[in-house]
Design a protein around this motif. Structure first.
Motif, short mmCIF file in Angstrom:
data_model
loop_
_atom_site.label_atom_id
_atom_site.label_comp_id
_atom_site.label_asym_id
_atom_site.label_seq_id
_atom_site.Cartn_x
_atom_site.Cartn_y
_atom_site.Cartn_z
N GLY A 116 0.84 -1.27 -0.13
CA GLY A 116 -0.04 0.00 0.05
C GLY A 116 0.65 1.10 -0.10
N GLY A 117 2.21 1.18 -0.16
CA GLY A 117 2.90 2.44 -0.20
C GLY A 117 3.10 3.02 1.19
N TYR A 118 3.60 4.09 1.18
CA TYR A 118 3.67 4.71 2.58
C TYR A 118 3.05 6.30 2.55
CZ TYR A 118 7.42 6.80 -0.53
OH TYR A 118 8.09 7.21 -1.70
N LYS A 119 1.80 6.57 1.76
CA LYS A 119 1.10 7.50 1.83
C LYS A 119 0.26 7.53 2.93
CE LYS A 119 -2.15 10.37 -0.90
NZ LYS A 119 -2.75 10.61 -2.05
N GLY A 120 0.07 8.51 3.89
CA GLY A 120 -0.75 8.21 5.09
C GLY A 120 0.01 7.65 6.27
N GLN A 121 0.00 8.14 7.24
CA GLN A 121 0.62 8.02 8.46
C GLN A 121 0.76 6.57 8.92
OE1 GLN A 121 -0.39 10.38 11.60
NE2 GLN A 121 0.81 12.44 10.59
N ARG A 122 -0.45 5.79 8.75
CA ARG A 122 -0.71 4.31 9.01
C ARG A 122 0.21 3.45 8.10
NH1 ARG A 122 -4.10 2.96 12.87
NH2 ARG A 122 -5.82 4.32 13.61
#
Length: 297
Positions: free
Chosen positions: A108-114
């Motif tokens: 899911g990539g690293y977009k967003g803090q979670r």
């Protein structure tokens, strides 16, 4: 006199400089200083940069001393050693970078803090696997085993790069990312590419032991694990507020008085959620405006 009256500043009697340009330079310098202060006080950013610097330290040291170690300390045939190292250095990092980039995208990539924290967790796992391989390189006594362990080390070290290189930029405000990238490059060169051959060579010469110098290089990977662990535990968990999350059914059900809002119709419900979105993002907008005011760009 005319130049002074027009707002110019004489410089050494033959050149002039505008007062406005001098003021812009002062503001620009203040912006850079503020940007650097924001960078060095960002624990997650600095931890990832230090971790990648340790990774570059290990890779650079392997490039400098691996063939000498395999030939001198393990008594390998020079031709065989060169072929082993050529295959290892040409395939392992490339395969690792491709795998690491694919895997980060797959989760899911690293977009967003979670997602960012999840990607950091996997970078930590890859780094730990590389560290385990590094621990056994100088404990084997044949070139094929050592070259195989170096391959594993470089593969998982390369797997860290796609996620780590993207995350350390994503954790700083967009207005200072150019400065952040430049600042990181300086640390990579000083703490990685420069320090590795200098320190390992100095230790090898002082103690007359190539094995000790090579172990220092491989053992440096522990710092990569430590700093990635710090980055993981200091990275925020909750995602930033967005319009989509505030309008989602799950979020609306959690809002106080949702029953009364739902009975009033969808339009009123959306207006209230829009207001909630504006209230939630107002501090973020204020912070962005404050950062832009100090931006050196």
């Amino acid at each position: 006199a005319a130049g002074a009256a027009g707002g110019d500043i004489p410089v050494r009697g033959w050149a002039t400089r505008s007062r406005s340009s001098t003021m812009d330079g002062d503001i620009n310098a203040q912006g850079y200083l503020h940007a650097v202060h924001m960078l060095i006080t960002n624990v997650t950013y600095m931890s990832i940069v230090f971790s990648l610097s340790a990774l570059y330290f290990v890779v650079t040291g392997i490039q400098f001393w691996a063939t000498d170690y395999l030939e001198v300390e393990l008594g390998g045939n020079p031709t065989t050693v060169r072929l082993q190292f050529l295959f290892t250095s040409a395939t392992a990092p490339v395969a690792g970078v491709i795998f690491g980039g694919w895997y980060v995208e797959w989760i899911g990539g690293y977009k967003g803090q979670r997602q960012r924290r999840r990607a950091l967790g996997w970078c930590l796992v890859f780094g730990a696997l590389a560290c385990v391989a590094a621990a056994f390189v100088t404990l084997v006594y044949d070139t094929w085993s050592a070259a195989s362990l170096l391959w594993v080390l470089l593969f998982f070290g390369g797997s860290v790069l796609p996620g780590g290189s993207g995350i350390f930029i994503s954790v700083i405000p967009p207005t200072i990312r150019t400065v952040g990238s430049s600042f990181a490059a300086i640390l990579f060169n000083l703490l990685g590419y420069f320090l590795s051959p200098f320190l390992s060579g100095l230790i090898s010469e002082q103690f007359d032991s190539l094995t000790l110098g090579f172990r220092i290089i491989l053992g440096w990977s522990v710092f990569a694990i430590v700093f990635f662990a710090i980055a993981y535990y200091t990275s925020p968990i909750a995602d930033d507020a967005t319009y989509e999350t505030l309008l989602s059914p799950a979020h609306r059900e959690s809002m106080d008085g949702e029953g009364e809002i739902g009975e009033g119709g969808g339009d009123n419900n959306e207006k209230i959620n829009l207001k909630a979105f504006e209230e939630a993002t107002e501090p973020l907008e204020e912070e962005r405006d404050r950062q832009e005011a100090f931006s050196p760009l």
